[in-house]
Design a protein around this motif. Structure first.
Motif, PDB file in Angstrom:
ATOM      1  N   PHE A 222      40.417  23.079 -28.901  1.00 37.48           N
ATOM      2  CA  PHE A 222      41.743  23.033 -28.248  1.00 37.48           C
ATOM      3  C   PHE A 222      42.082  21.541 -28.140  1.00 37.48           C
ATOM      4  N   ASP A 223      43.575  21.182 -28.484  1.00 35.66           N
ATOM      5  CA  ASP A 223      44.161  19.981 -28.126  1.00 35.66           C
ATOM      6  C   ASP A 223      45.021  19.735 -27.137  1.00 35.66           C
ATOM      7  N   ARG A 224      45.445  20.869 -26.545  1.00 35.42           N
ATOM      8  CA  ARG A 224      46.561  21.142 -25.441  1.00 35.42           C
ATOM      9  C   ARG A 224      46.460  22.559 -24.725  1.00 35.42           C
ATOM     10  N   ILE A 225      46.712  22.374 -23.643  1.00 35.12           N
ATOM     11  CA  ILE A 225      46.883  23.865 -22.772  1.00 35.12           C
ATOM     12  C   ILE A 225      48.361  23.646 -22.134  1.00 35.12           C
ATOM     13  N   LYS A 226      48.856  24.936 -22.251  1.00 32.08           N
ATOM     14  CA  LYS A 226      50.382  25.086 -21.819  1.00 32.08           C
ATOM     15  C   LYS A 226      50.287  26.082 -20.561  1.00 32.08           C
ATOM     16  N   ILE A 227      50.848  25.511 -19.535  1.00 33.30           N
ATOM     17  CA  ILE A 227      50.952  26.569 -18.333  1.00 33.30           C
ATOM     18  C   ILE A 227      52.061  27.465 -18.532  1.00 33.30           C
ATOM     19  N   ASP A 228      51.578  28.621 -18.215  1.00 29.82           N
ATOM     20  CA  ASP A 228      52.439  29.786 -18.210  1.00 29.82           C
ATOM     21  C   ASP A 228      53.914  29.806 -17.421  1.00 29.82           C
ATOM     22  N   ARG A 229      54.649  30.127 -17.905  1.00 30.11           N
ATOM     23  CA  ARG A 229      56.016  29.952 -17.134  1.00 30.11           C
ATOM     24  C   ARG A 229      56.067  30.951 -16.001  1.00 30.11           C
ATOM     25  N   SER A 230      55.218  31.979 -15.587  1.00 25.04           N
ATOM     26  CA  SER A 230      55.253  32.611 -14.458  1.00 25.04           C
ATOM     27  C   SER A 230      54.717  31.806 -13.148  1.00 25.04           C
ATOM     28  N   TYR A 231      54.165  30.621 -13.493  1.00 32.72           N
ATOM     29  CA  TYR A 231      53.796  29.750 -12.525  1.00 32.72           C
ATOM     30  C   TYR A 231      54.812  28.581 -12.107  1.00 32.72           C
ATOM     31  N   VAL A 232      55.309  28.303 -13.406  1.00 28.69           N
ATOM     32  CA  VAL A 232      56.125  27.022 -13.701  1.00 28.69           C
ATOM     33  C   VAL A 232      57.417  27.372 -12.726  1.00 28.69           C
ATOM     34  N   THR A 233      58.243  28.471 -13.017  1.00 28.76           N
ATOM     35  CA  THR A 233      59.640  28.767 -12.668  1.00 28.76           C
ATOM     36  C   THR A 233      59.541  28.666 -11.122  1.00 28.76           C
ATOM     37  N   SER A 234      58.561  29.087 -10.457  1.00 31.46           N
ATOM     38  CA  SER A 234      58.666  29.118  -8.852  1.00 31.46           C
ATOM     39  C   SER A 234      57.877  28.095  -8.213  1.00 31.46           C
ATOM     40  N   VAL A 235      57.707  26.900  -8.849  1.00 35.94           N
ATOM     41  CA  VAL A 235      56.780  25.992  -8.475  1.00 35.94           C
ATOM     42  C   VAL A 235      57.166  25.299  -7.330  1.00 35.94           C
ATOM     43  N   GLY A 236      58.676  25.218  -6.993  1.00 31.10           N
ATOM     44  CA  GLY A 236      59.192  24.407  -6.123  1.00 31.10           C
ATOM     45  C   GLY A 236      59.486  25.607  -4.835  1.00 31.10           C
ATOM     46  N   SER A 237      59.114  26.739  -4.897  1.00 28.92           N
ATOM     47  CA  SER A 237      59.455  27.872  -3.797  1.00 28.92           C
ATOM     48  C   SER A 237      58.314  28.411  -3.474  1.00 28.92           C
ATOM     49  N   ASP A 238      57.215  28.394  -4.415  1.00 31.51           N
ATOM     50  CA  ASP A 238      56.038  29.462  -4.003  1.00 31.51           C
ATOM     51  C   ASP A 238      54.866  28.325  -3.874  1.00 31.51           C
ATOM     52  N   ALA A 239      54.251  28.125  -2.755  1.00 31.01           N
ATOM     53  CA  ALA A 239      53.314  27.471  -2.345  1.00 31.01           C
ATOM     54  C   ALA A 239      52.135  27.680  -3.156  1.00 31.01           C
ATOM     55  N   ASP A 240      51.704  29.093  -3.456  1.00 32.01           N
ATOM     56  CA  ASP A 240      50.416  29.393  -4.248  1.00 32.01           C
ATOM     57  C   ASP A 240      50.828  28.958  -5.788  1.00 32.01           C
TER      58      ASP A 240
END
Length: 561
Positions: free
Chosen positions: A443-461
């Motif tokens: 692999f040259d790159r990994i992409k973090i799934d949107r399910s984690y990203v969309t709530s990164v500012g409100s969900d500490a986990d």
């Protein structure tokens, strides 16, 4: 002659049997008559009291004995030939009525036997449950382990089914990896059939040996019952019940597999709609209704446009703009995803060829495509036809691809990387792959799934997960892309994790090629070295900071409202 449990019994005789038997009988009677005539003379001659029997009668007597021996021998020979012929006919009938691999009934004979069971149950105020069983992902066993392993798995599944099904039921392999059962039961005891279906799922789902490998396979089961009104009081046809069970089976498969469902009329409507939808997909491919849209990918620290991810859209004249979340799973089910993907990738390569050479093009690859050992050659052929540099292309595969034939996936990815194509692991963090497996693939790159990203500012986990994945990427020397950036708050949190690329609705919704002019011109101006940041060039170019972000966020919230 009839065959019952492999035995053969003669019910009548043939004309040549009667003739042979008649000759033997006549010869025996003649033997008795001549024997009684010459017997006393022979005895008297031996004792010296007479001249002996007439020579002509003696010759006739000896000839009579020869005829008896010949006739009896011929009769036995004809009888043996008759038995062998009848056995051959029984064997031929057995082969015509059964599946040679499993010994179950075949489709034609199953329908006949099921009709008999339905008629018998109708007279006895009982019911017959029709059970349609389809093995999930059986094609993978054939593709990765060979057809001999697939055949062995089918035989093993048939043996497991036969051990479970009640006596008096009809069992059939109706083709491929599909089995059908007709099971009599009491109408008020549906739970009996439910328990049978659950047991079938459990037993079929057990690990099995296929050749030299261990395989795991599950099943989807559909059920229907015969105790419903027929025509003029007659029982419903077995054919109709089997079709209903087939519809219920597909409903169970689409609901998640490894489950069973009873047929209800609403399923029929759903299946008819799905069939129409499948036909529309095929027709849409023929008419080139599937087109690429493009979503911007941004360097979060500099705000510069680095490339686009191609997203397939269906511009249906009757349904409007259809999301890939709707049509891609169906296209995969009907085996059309490879052709559909090639259509949109070919168009995307032609579009991207006109962009600035520094911009990359990312395309998603279905797990179904990676099962094709010729996928790498097909993709390279598209690049050659479009005269598109391989170095500008990124393919994105999901972690689910790695649950299939890992050896083949590694070979395909290595072949593509050798040509300069970059490979991204998409939806990272949603699968179950080990870090060792991650490092074993190029692999040259990994992409973090949107399910984690969309709530990164409100969900500490989720924030902790994103932070950990960013550190993991840095430790493995794998660049990170975060998808699903929709608010300024999410962007602010992501920027503290270092050099990341990002994409999401905060940077604008995906657009077709004809509407990329503004984004492309802004990027071109930014690369001319004007000394201004991309944000200062256009109020709608790359909303990375300040008022531009707020304006873009307000637009996004207004669209959602």
């Amino acid at each position: 002659m009839t065959a019952t449990n492999g035995s053969t019994r003669i019910e009548g005789t043939r004309p040549f049997d009667v003739v042979a038997l008649g000759i033997v009988t006549a010869s025996i009677l003649l033997f008795i008559a001549t024997g009684s005539a010459i017997g006393p003379d022979i005895v008297a001659s031996w004792m010296g009291h007479g001249p002996g029997p007439d020579r002509f009668i003696v010759n006739a007597f000896v000839l009579n004995i020869a005829i008896i021996i010949f006739g009896w021998s011929r009769y036995r020979q004809l009888s043996q030939e008759l038995v062998e012929r009848m056995k051959a006919e029984a064997d031929a009938r057995h082969l015509a009525e059964t599946d040679p691999l499993t010994g179950f009934l075949n489709r034609r004979s199953f329908h006949a036997r099921a009709e008999e069971l339905v008629a018998e149950a109708h007279k006895a105020d009982r019911a017959v449950a029709f059970v349609m069983i389809d093995l999930d992902n059986f094609k993978l066993v054939n593709d990765y382990n060979g057809h001999s392993a697939g055949d062995e798995l089918l035989r093993e599944c048939a043996e497991r089914i036969a051990r479970i099904v009640p006596v008096g039921s009809a069992m059939s392999r109706i083709g491929g990896d599909e089995f059908a059962l007709a099971v009599p039961f009491e109408p008020g005891n549906r739970e009996q059939v439910d328990r049978l279906a659950e047991t079938l799922l459990t037993q079929i789902g057990r690990t099995a040996r296929a050749g030299t490998v261990t395989v795991e396979v599950t099943a989807s089961i559909g059920l229907s019952r015969s105790d419903k009104p027929g025509i003029a009081g007659r029982p419903v046809s077995a054919h109709a019940m089997l079709e209903e069970a087939d519809v219920a089976m597909y409903h169970a498969k689409h609901r998640g597999r490894n489950s069973f469902d009873w047929f209800d009329p609403q399923m029929g409507e759903e299946m008819r709609f799905r069939t129409q939808f499948e036909n529309q997909i095929r027709e849409g491919m023929r008419k080139r209704e599937f087109v690429p849209f493009y979503e911007r990918q941004i360097d979060l620290q500099t705000g510069k446009l680095t490339g686009f991810e191609m997203l397939a859209r269906w511009k249906s004249p009757t349904l409007g703009l259809v999301s890939p979340e709707i049509f891609i799973p169906i296209a995969e089910d009907i085996g059309a995803i490879a052709e559909l993907s090639e259509l949109v990738i070919r168009q995307a390569l032609e579009d991207a060829r006109e962009w600035d050479p520094s911009l990359s093009l990312a395309v998603n690859i279905s797990p179904m495509q990676l099962r094709d050992p010729w996928f790498a050659q097909k993709l390279l052929k598209l690049l050659v036809e479009a005269n598109f540099p391989p170095e500008r292309l990124e393919i994105e595969i999901t972690e689910s691809c790695l649950h299939q034939n890992l050896t083949q996936v590694r070979s395909l990815l290595t072949s593509l990387k050798n040509q300069g194509i970059r490979v991204t692991l998409d939806d990272f963090g949603t699968g179950y792959n080990s870090l060792a497996q991650l490092r074993s693939l190029p692999f040259d790159r990994i992409k973090i799934d949107r399910s984690y990203v969309t709530s990164v500012g409100s969900d500490a986990d989720n924030a902790a997960i994103v932070h950990s994945l960013a550190l993991l990427g840095k430790g493995l020397n794998l660049p990170i892309t975060a998808e699903g950036i929709e608010t300024a708050d999410v962007l602010e949190h992501l920027m503290q994790y270092g050099d990341l690329k990002g994409q999401g609705y905060l940077y604008g919704q995906p657009r077709p090629a004809g509407q990329l002019g503004e984004w492309l011109s802004d990027a071109a101006l930014a690369r001319q070295g004007s000394g201004e940041s991309p944000i200062a060039l256009s109020a709608t170019s790359l909303p990375v900071t300040g008022e531009a972000i707020c304006a873009e966020q307000a637009k996004l919230e207004a669209r959602r409202a």
